[in-house]
Design a protein around this motif. Structure first.
Motif, PDB file in Angstrom:
ATOM      1  N   MET A 181      20.869  11.762  15.218  1.00 48.31           N
ATOM      2  CA  MET A 181      19.933  12.483  16.080  1.00 48.31           C
ATOM      3  C   MET A 181      20.593  13.212  17.243  1.00 48.31           C
ATOM      4  N   SER A 182      21.888  13.180  17.311  1.00 47.99           N
ATOM      5  CA  SER A 182      22.575  13.822  18.435  1.00 47.99           C
ATOM      6  C   SER A 182      24.029  14.039  18.032  1.00 47.99           C
ATOM      7  N   PRO A 183      24.734  14.912  18.745  1.00 52.63           N
ATOM      8  CA  PRO A 183      26.172  14.984  18.481  1.00 52.63           C
ATOM      9  C   PRO A 183      26.782  13.586  18.621  1.00 52.63           C
ATOM     10  N   THR A 184      27.667  13.252  17.699  1.00 51.64           N
ATOM     11  CA  THR A 184      28.230  11.884  17.698  1.00 51.64           C
ATOM     12  C   THR A 184      28.945  11.574  19.011  1.00 51.64           C
ATOM     13  N   ALA A 185      29.553  12.586  19.615  1.00 53.08           N
ATOM     14  CA  ALA A 185      30.285  12.357  20.870  1.00 53.08           C
ATOM     15  C   ALA A 185      29.359  11.869  21.990  1.00 53.08           C
ATOM     16  N   TRP A 186      28.108  12.283  21.981  1.00 52.92           N
ATOM     17  CA  TRP A 186      27.163  11.794  23.003  1.00 52.92           C
ATOM     18  C   TRP A 186      27.031  10.279  22.913  1.00 52.92           C
ATOM     19  N   LEU A 187      26.847   9.822  21.682  1.00 50.60           N
ATOM     20  CA  LEU A 187      26.656   8.385  21.465  1.00 50.60           C
ATOM     21  C   LEU A 187      27.926   7.621  21.829  1.00 50.60           C
ATOM     22  N   LEU A 188      29.064   8.099  21.317  1.00 53.20           N
ATOM     23  CA  LEU A 188      30.329   7.396  21.561  1.00 53.20           C
ATOM     24  C   LEU A 188      30.679   7.394  23.042  1.00 53.20           C
ATOM     25  N   ASP A 189      30.326   8.478  23.723  1.00 54.09           N
ATOM     26  CA  ASP A 189      30.668   8.584  25.145  1.00 54.09           C
ATOM     27  C   ASP A 189      29.982   7.487  25.968  1.00 54.09           C
ATOM     28  N   CYS A 190      28.882   6.970  25.447  1.00 54.41           N
ATOM     29  CA  CYS A 190      28.146   5.916  26.162  1.00 54.41           C
ATOM     30  C   CYS A 190      28.786   4.537  25.966  1.00 54.41           C
ATOM     31  N   TRP A 217      29.926  27.288  23.019  1.00 49.93           N
ATOM     32  CA  TRP A 217      29.529  26.099  22.238  1.00 49.93           C
ATOM     33  C   TRP A 217      30.147  24.830  22.819  1.00 49.93           C
ATOM     34  N   ILE A 218      31.478  24.844  23.004  1.00 50.20           N
ATOM     35  CA  ILE A 218      32.128  23.594  23.414  1.00 50.20           C
ATOM     36  C   ILE A 218      31.781  23.258  24.870  1.00 50.20           C
ATOM     37  N   ALA A 219      31.588  24.282  25.687  1.00 51.55           N
ATOM     38  CA  ALA A 219      31.230  24.011  27.091  1.00 51.55           C
ATOM     39  C   ALA A 219      29.859  23.335  27.156  1.00 51.55           C
ATOM     40  N   THR A 220      28.936  23.816  26.344  1.00 48.96           N
ATOM     41  CA  THR A 220      27.594  23.210  26.326  1.00 48.96           C
ATOM     42  C   THR A 220      27.671  21.757  25.869  1.00 48.96           C
ATOM     43  N   LEU A 221      28.465  21.535  24.829  1.00 48.07           N
ATOM     44  CA  LEU A 221      28.591  20.173  24.306  1.00 48.07           C
ATOM     45  C   LEU A 221      29.250  19.253  25.341  1.00 48.07           C
ATOM     46  N   ALA A 222      30.330  19.734  25.941  1.00 47.58           N
ATOM     47  CA  ALA A 222      31.065  18.897  26.904  1.00 47.58           C
ATOM     48  C   ALA A 222      30.220  18.604  28.140  1.00 47.58           C
ATOM     49  N   GLU A 223      29.511  19.622  28.611  1.00 48.71           N
ATOM     50  CA  GLU A 223      28.716  19.429  29.835  1.00 48.71           C
ATOM     51  C   GLU A 223      27.554  18.466  29.619  1.00 48.71           C
ATOM     52  N   SER A 224      27.103  18.353  28.379  1.00 47.09           N
ATOM     53  CA  SER A 224      25.950  17.486  28.133  1.00 47.09           C
ATOM     54  C   SER A 224      26.358  16.056  27.777  1.00 47.09           C
ATOM     55  N   MET A 225      27.653  15.783  27.805  1.00 46.23           N
ATOM     56  CA  MET A 225      28.084  14.404  27.505  1.00 46.23           C
ATOM     57  C   MET A 225      27.659  13.481  28.652  1.00 46.23           C
ATOM     58  N   PRO A 226      27.184  12.295  28.322  1.00 43.36           N
ATOM     59  CA  PRO A 226      26.641  11.410  29.367  1.00 43.36           C
ATOM     60  C   PRO A 226      27.664  11.006  30.429  1.00 43.36           C
ATOM     61  N   ILE A 227      28.907  10.786  30.046  1.00 39.84           N
ATOM     62  CA  ILE A 227      29.926  10.375  31.020  1.00 39.84           C
ATOM     63  C   ILE A 227      30.987  11.464  31.160  1.00 39.84           C
ATOM     64  N   ASN A 228      31.530  11.894  30.047  1.00 37.44           N
ATOM     65  CA  ASN A 228      32.526  12.962  30.007  1.00 37.44           C
ATOM     66  C   ASN A 228      33.723  12.662  30.901  1.00 37.44           C
ATOM     67  N   MET A 264      32.911  15.020  15.943  1.00 33.80           N
ATOM     68  CA  MET A 264      33.923  14.903  16.999  1.00 33.80           C
ATOM     69  C   MET A 264      33.746  13.671  17.875  1.00 33.80           C
ATOM     70  N   THR A 265      34.883  13.140  18.318  1.00 37.36           N
ATOM     71  CA  THR A 265      34.883  12.060  19.300  1.00 37.36           C
ATOM     72  C   THR A 265      34.839  12.689  20.698  1.00 37.36           C
ATOM     73  N   PRO A 266      34.539  11.904  21.722  1.00 39.73           N
ATOM     74  CA  PRO A 266      34.574  12.454  23.094  1.00 39.73           C
ATOM     75  C   PRO A 266      35.941  13.055  23.438  1.00 39.73           C
ATOM     76  N   ALA A 267      37.020  12.409  23.004  1.00 43.57           N
ATOM     77  CA  ALA A 267      38.360  12.936  23.313  1.00 43.57           C
ATOM     78  C   ALA A 267      38.576  14.287  22.641  1.00 43.57           C
ATOM     79  N   GLU A 268      38.074  14.417  21.426  1.00 43.25           N
ATOM     80  CA  GLU A 268      38.209  15.706  20.726  1.00 43.25           C
ATOM     81  C   GLU A 268      37.396  16.788  21.432  1.00 43.25           C
ATOM     82  N   VAL A 269      36.220  16.428  21.911  1.00 43.05           N
ATOM     83  CA  VAL A 269      35.402  17.404  22.636  1.00 43.05           C
ATOM     84  C   VAL A 269      36.146  17.882  23.877  1.00 43.05           C
ATOM     85  N   ARG A 270      36.738  16.953  24.612  1.00 38.90           N
ATOM     86  CA  ARG A 270      37.466  17.350  25.835  1.00 38.90           C
ATOM     87  C   ARG A 270      38.692  18.190  25.485  1.00 38.90           C
ATOM     88  N   HIS A 271      39.345  17.827  24.376  1.00 39.75           N
ATOM     89  CA  HIS A 271      40.535  18.586  23.951  1.00 39.75           C
ATOM     90  C   HIS A 271      40.144  20.031  23.623  1.00 39.75           C
TER      91      HIS A 271
END
Lengths: 345, 103
Positions: free
Chosen positions: A128-137, A74-85, A50-57
């Motif tokens: 090594m991490s959800p792809t959205a974490w990396l892309l969010d940076c 699941w999605i709340a944990t992923l979204a809350e841990s995004m570096p910028i979100n 998932m991309t950051p936009a998909e995570v937020r969606h």
């Protein structure tokens, strides 16, 4: 949503439509799951793609579910841990170039102004991490990311389906789909089982930089390649080659993770590179270690040697000297002194 | 009189395959051979298995054996012996009831 000039009413954008379809597909697949493991399997796969936009969606839609719904948790944990979100003016979109080759790019900006990151995933098909974490940076106006995933779990030793029969062929074929030379800067980033391939890719494709996070032991990798019937000498030849200019190679390991450190030291000894030992880190998952400390962005800026958000003047990248001194402290970049010691070869 | 090596159970093979995915760097070839040849026990605390690894382990076990083992059970089971024992219990229970092993 974008307004439809003909009707004056909002219509979903192509990307919003795609995300809606993705969500409906998720609901169908999730509804068929009979066990927690089956649902976890879907969530892990989505984490990987998932991309950051998909995570937020997904987070927005699933927020309507009951609080203890596994999907919502699941999605709340992923979204809350995004570096910028946070929503960006332009967002990364996901395109499957081939099975195992995912291109994350915004529908904006020119490659000539961007840095291409070619990611070599580890055994879990992620960096090594959800792809959205990396892309969010990363600022999508300035970065494109390709994530390579070897579903056969052979460390790319036999290439990828439709993309070569071994790693070197795969790299050659990959350039036909996405030419690193079209970019302002091109970098390989490999994690774990993707660590050695990332170093080989940086040399073979003459990239600007190769980053290897907690790589497998090269000696083990060479033996493994040989056992698969691939000529490991061609890999050794790449490692021994010294194209000019030679890419900057960075090998990173947790300072307290003994087996990772031994592998990193062995690779460092085989190729001109910098060895970074991350102080107090006893984890293999070094990106997760950084996210837990709120230092992922600073760490990525440091290994990429450039800003994640702003375009720097061409040629104004930080010097190797800065890397050495930054081991103590860098106030200018806000980089924590997590990289304890740096050695050059 | 020479001792016969213990028979390698399909469950131990399934556990080993799951460990290869869940904690790929934790066991070298020698450790894997020893695990199969001697019936030795591997304690999870000695592996570098994070929460994702635990999920992957349980998914792999379920795919290969049909038995549902949850990540939350792993801390209690603590080791490969514990997992093998639990899998046998669930399979025996399923055989008795004629139902699915995952329940």
């Amino acid at each position: 949503m974008t307004p439809d000039p003909a009707r004056g009413t909002p219509v979903p954008s192509r990307e919003a439509n795609r995300m809606d379809r993705g969500y409906r597909l998720y609901r169908r697949r999730a509804s068929r799951c009979r066990t927690e493991n089956q649902l976890n399997r879907i969530h892990i796969a989505l984490d990987n793609y998932m991309t950051p936009a998909e995570v937020r969606h997904f987070a927005a839609v699933l927020a309507g579910e009951v609080a203890d719904s596994p999907s919502r948790r699941w999605i709340a944990t992923l979204a809350e841990s995004m570096p910028i979100n946070a929503v960006r003016p332009v967002e990364f979109e996901r395109r499957e170039l081939l099975k195992g080759v995912t291109h994350y790019t915004a529908n904006a900006g020119s490659p000539a102004e961007k840095t291409l990151i070619i990611g070599f995933s580890g055994i879990h098909h992620r960096l090594m991490s959800p792809t959205a974490w990396l892309l969010d940076c990363l600022n999508p106006m300035l970065y494109d990311v390709i994530v390579l995933r070897d579903f056969s779990r052979r460390g790319f030793a036999l290439g990828l389906p439709g993309l070569g029969k071994d790693l070197l062929e795969m790299l050659s074929d990959l350039a036909k789909h996405c030419d690193p030379r079209a970019y302002r800067k091109a970098v390989s980033l490999g994690t774990s089982a993707g660590g050695v391939p990332a170093i080989l890719a940086a040399i073979a494709l003459e990239l600007d930089r190769g980053i290897s996070l907690c790589p497998s032991d090269y000696r083990w990798y060479a033996a493994y390649v040989k056992a698969l019937g691939v000529d490991e000498q061609s890999y050794a030849a790449v490692l021994a080659s010294r194209p000019h200019p030679f890419p900057e190679l960075i090998i990173v390991s947790g300072a307290l993770k003994k087996d990772d450190l031994a592998a990193a030291v062995a690779l460092h000894a085989a190729v001109p590179s910098q060895l970074w030992k991350v102080r107090n880190c006893a984890q293999h998952g070094i990106l997760k270690w950084h996210i837990a400390r709120g230092t992922l962005r600073a760490f990525l800026a440091k290994v990429l040697d450039q800003s994640l958000e702003n375009q720097e003047a061409r040629g104004a990248t930080l010097s190797a000297r800065w890397v050495v001194t930054s081991g103590a402290r860098s106030l200018a970049m806000g980089v924590p002194a997590a990289t304890d010691s740096v050695s050059f070869r | 009189m020479s001792e016969q090596p213990p028979e390698v159970s399909s469950l131990r093979l399934a556990i080993l395959e799951a460990l290869k995915i869940a904690a790929p760097g934790a066991l070298n070839d020698e450790a894997r051979k020893t695990f199969l040849a001697t019936g030795s026990n591997i304690v999870f605390a000695e592996l570098d298995m994070d929460s994702l690894g635990e999920m992957e382990f349980c998914i792999a076990i379920e795919l290969s054996t049909g038995v549902t083992l949850l990540p939350s059970e792993l801390a209690e089971l603590a080791s490969t012996d514990g997992v093998e024992r639990r899998l046998r219990e669930k399979l025996d229970e399923a055989a008795r009831s004629g139902g699915e092993a995952s329940r």
